[in-house]
Design an enzyme around this catalytic site. Structure first.
Site, short mmCIF file in Angstrom:
data_model
loop_
_atom_site.label_atom_id
_atom_site.label_comp_id
_atom_site.label_asym_id
_atom_site.label_seq_id
_atom_site.Cartn_x
_atom_site.Cartn_y
_atom_site.Cartn_z
N GLU A 1 0.94 -1.20 -0.05
CA GLU A 1 -0.10 -0.11 0.12
C GLU A 1 0.72 1.27 0.12
O GLU A 1 1.98 1.25 0.82
CB GLU A 1 -0.68 -0.02 1.26
CG GLU A 1 -1.83 1.32 1.25
CD GLU A 1 -2.58 1.08 2.45
OE1 GLU A 1 -3.76 1.80 2.66
OE2 GLU A 1 -2.32 0.56 3.57
N LYS B 1 -9.67 1.87 -2.73
CA LYS B 1 -9.85 0.91 -1.56
C LYS B 1 -11.31 1.34 -0.74
O LYS B 1 -11.79 2.56 -0.94
CB LYS B 1 -8.71 1.66 -0.26
CG LYS B 1 -9.03 1.07 0.93
CD LYS B 1 -7.70 1.58 1.73
CE LYS B 1 -7.76 1.12 3.11
NZ LYS B 1 -6.43 1.82 3.87
N CYS C 1 -5.39 -3.34 2.65
CA CYS C 1 -5.10 -2.96 3.98
C CYS C 1 -6.38 -3.36 4.70
O CYS C 1 -6.97 -4.42 5.17
CB CYS C 1 -4.52 -1.61 4.15
SG CYS C 1 -3.48 -1.49 5.60
#
Length: 272
Positions: free
Chosen positions: A41, A113, A155
């Site tokens: 990330e 994301k 994440c």
């Protein structure tokens, strides 16, 4: 059997420097016989100073780290799963965006994301990702990669099982979960969550991670990890240093696990 490379980074605030790290990693990955490189990330810039970061975050077409990665993919004939980049959003704000690059340097898929990291930890750390970044709106998979159908996550997404049910039902063989995990949350939950996501999706999980003390003052957990569909850890790069690791992905293992334990096929809707 497919050999992959996993980059564990200590990214700083300069996209050009971070892009050079990715280029060197691609060269080492190719020399090591990997068909695909996975990065963490925020591979292009990791900077919690939003004012300073605004001077370096660009639209994808202007991002120097992305240009470096695309050139490296072409030069080495390598797939690169850029874990995520901080890029300007087409509408407003920024996006935390994964980029899947083919060996010809073209972008095969992108994913923004879905879940924003808005938390106040007992350690005193406070994060408000949503104050600068726009959340994505859909799950994304990419077919015909060296690791089969690839599902994309980033994440904090790993804490939301519904996303992995979608990716499992989409037939993903491998799921990328690039991360920049905090140390307290990593110590508590990193390994158990990643192994659980692999088990419930009956898929390989590849989690390239940021590690160590960063230029912006934060500290990340590391332990870049590859887990197989049974939840067995094939690679754990530890929490001490950046570097490049390798793992073998055997797609026959996906079919074997799904035949032994067909949880995806047996899953039922639950009335409430």
């Amino acid at each position: 059997m497919t050999r992959i490379a996993v980059l564990q980074m200590t990214a700083g605030t300069d996209p050009a420097v971070n892009g050079a790290i990715i280029e060197h990693a691609a060269a080492d990955a190719a020399r090591g016989g990997a068909a695909m490189l996975f990065t963490p990330e925020m591979s292009n810039v990791l900077d919690r100073d939003r004012t300073r970061a605004a001077r370096t975050i660009r639209a994808p077409e202007d991002d120097v780290a992305l240009r470096a990665a695309r050139a490296a993919a072409r030069d080495k004939g390598l797939w690169i799963a850029l874990g995520s980049l901080a890029v300007s959003h087409a509408q407003s704000g920024w996006a935390n965006r994964s980029m899947l690059i083919r060996p010809d340097g073209e972008i095969a898929a992108t994913y923004d994301k879905l879940h924003m990291f808005d938390v106040d930890l007992a350690s005193g750390e406070s994060w408000r990702e949503s104050s600068a970044y726009r959340a994505g709106e859909r799950a994304v998979t990419a077919a015909d990669t060296p690791v089969g159908r690839l599902g994309l996550a980033i994440c904090y997404d790993m804490r939301f099982p519904a996303l992995f049910e979608v990716l499992g039902r989409a037939g993903c063989d491998t799921i990328a979960i690039p991360s920049a995990f905090t140390v307290p949350t990593g110590q508590a939950h990193w390994h158990v969550l990643l192994r659980a996501r692999a088990i419930e999706a009956s898929a390989f999980v590849v989690a390239a991670a940021q590690v160590g003390e960063h230029e912006d003052g934060r500290r990340t957990y590391g332990h870049s990890l590859v887990a197989d569909p049974w939840g067995e850890v094939l690679l754990d790069m530890g929490g001490d240093a950046a570097g490049l690791g390798f793992a073998e992905i055997d797609l026959a293992r996906v079919a074997e696990v799904r035949a032994q334990l067909p949880s995806l096929a047996n899953r039922r809707g639950i009335a409430t």
